[in-house]
Design a protein around this motif. Structure first.
Motif, PDB file in Angstrom:
ATOM      1  N   ARG A  67       5.813   0.336   7.391  1.00 34.50           N
ATOM      2  CA  ARG A  67       5.752   1.746   6.975  1.00 34.50           C
ATOM      3  C   ARG A  67       7.008   2.134   6.191  1.00 34.50           C
ATOM      4  O   ARG A  67       6.934   2.906   5.250  1.00 34.50           O
ATOM      5  CB  ARG A  67       5.586   2.657   8.185  1.00 34.50           C
ATOM      6  N   GLN A  68       8.147   1.609   6.588  1.00 29.02           N
ATOM      7  CA  GLN A  68       9.386   1.896   5.858  1.00 29.02           C
ATOM      8  C   GLN A  68       9.322   1.329   4.439  1.00 29.02           C
ATOM      9  O   GLN A  68       9.932   1.882   3.526  1.00 29.02           O
ATOM     10  CB  GLN A  68      10.595   1.308   6.592  1.00 29.02           C
ATOM     11  N   GLN A  69       8.586   0.242   4.262  1.00 28.33           N
ATOM     12  CA  GLN A  69       8.440  -0.375   2.947  1.00 28.33           C
ATOM     13  C   GLN A  69       7.333   0.284   2.128  1.00 28.33           C
ATOM     14  O   GLN A  69       7.092  -0.093   0.982  1.00 28.33           O
ATOM     15  CB  GLN A  69       8.136  -1.867   3.094  1.00 28.33           C
ATOM     16  N   GLY A  70       6.631   1.247   2.739  1.00 24.29           N
ATOM     17  CA  GLY A  70       5.553   1.943   2.044  1.00 24.29           C
ATOM     18  C   GLY A  70       4.248   1.186   2.004  1.00 24.29           C
ATOM     19  O   GLY A  70       3.374   1.478   1.197  1.00 24.29           O
ATOM     20  N   THR A  71       4.092   0.195   2.880  1.00 24.54           N
ATOM     21  CA  THR A  71       2.852  -0.576   2.938  1.00 24.54           C
ATOM     22  C   THR A  71       2.208  -0.400   4.301  1.00 24.54           C
ATOM     23  O   THR A  71       2.811   0.122   5.227  1.00 24.54           O
ATOM     24  CB  THR A  71       3.109  -2.073   2.680  1.00 24.54           C
ATOM     25  N   ARG A  72       0.959  -0.845   4.404  1.00 21.97           N
ATOM     26  CA  ARG A  72       0.230  -0.757   5.670  1.00 21.97           C
ATOM     27  C   ARG A  72       0.008  -2.155   6.213  1.00 21.97           C
ATOM     28  O   ARG A  72      -0.619  -2.988   5.556  1.00 21.97           O
ATOM     29  CB  ARG A  72      -1.121  -0.076   5.454  1.00 21.97           C
TER      30      ARG A  72
END
Length: 150
Positions: A67-72
């Motif tokens: 989530r911190q990397q902007g992915t799921r």
């Protein structure tokens, strides 16, 4: 050990959450274990030794990192036992609510968006083996194996 957050949760009494668990060195190693190539992890031990707790923490740590990397992340918890499945899902969701409390208390380590804004589609799947087989049956080509009554 009761830390400040655990005492606050006890005194607050508004949420029906479990007390915070602080992993020891062995649990921490399991939770954050990484291999050079992504692999499955097999935990073996007697009942009550913390395998499921480590798994939930590991799922949460990986989920939070993605989530911190902007992915799921694509995560699934699969078990035969329906009660265990729902309890693990509840524990995972409670971690999200506890994280939201850290955000509300302005904890600098809590940079996750508000848990209540995260949709179910963005969270891991928690399925019994029957639910998984039924979902698989729907998407496979050909005639369904299971009837609507099953």
């Amino acid at each position: 050990e009761l830390n400040e957050g655990a005492v606050k949760m006890l005194l607050d009494g508004k949420d029906n959450m479990d007390l915070p668990f602080t992993p020891g060195p062995t649990e921490h190693e399991i939770i954050h274990y990484r291999s050079e190539t992504p692999k499955s992890l097999l935990l073996m031990g007697r009942s009550g030794t913390g395998k499921t707790t480590c798994l939930v923490f590991r799922m949460w740590a990986q989920y939070h990192e993605y989530r911190q990397q902007g992915t799921r992340p694509k995560q699934m918890f699969l078990t035969k036992n329906e009660v265990l499945c729902r309890e693990v899902q509840r524990s995972f969701n409670n971690m999200g609510r506890a994280w939201r409390k850290r955000i509300e208390s302005n904890d600098p380590a809590a940079i996750e968006q508000d848990w209540s804004t995260i949709t179910d589609a963005e969270k891991p799947e928690f399925l019994t083996s029957s639910e998984w087989l039924e979902a698989l049956d729907v998407v496979l080509p050909g005639e369904p194996f299971f009837t609507q009554v099953e």
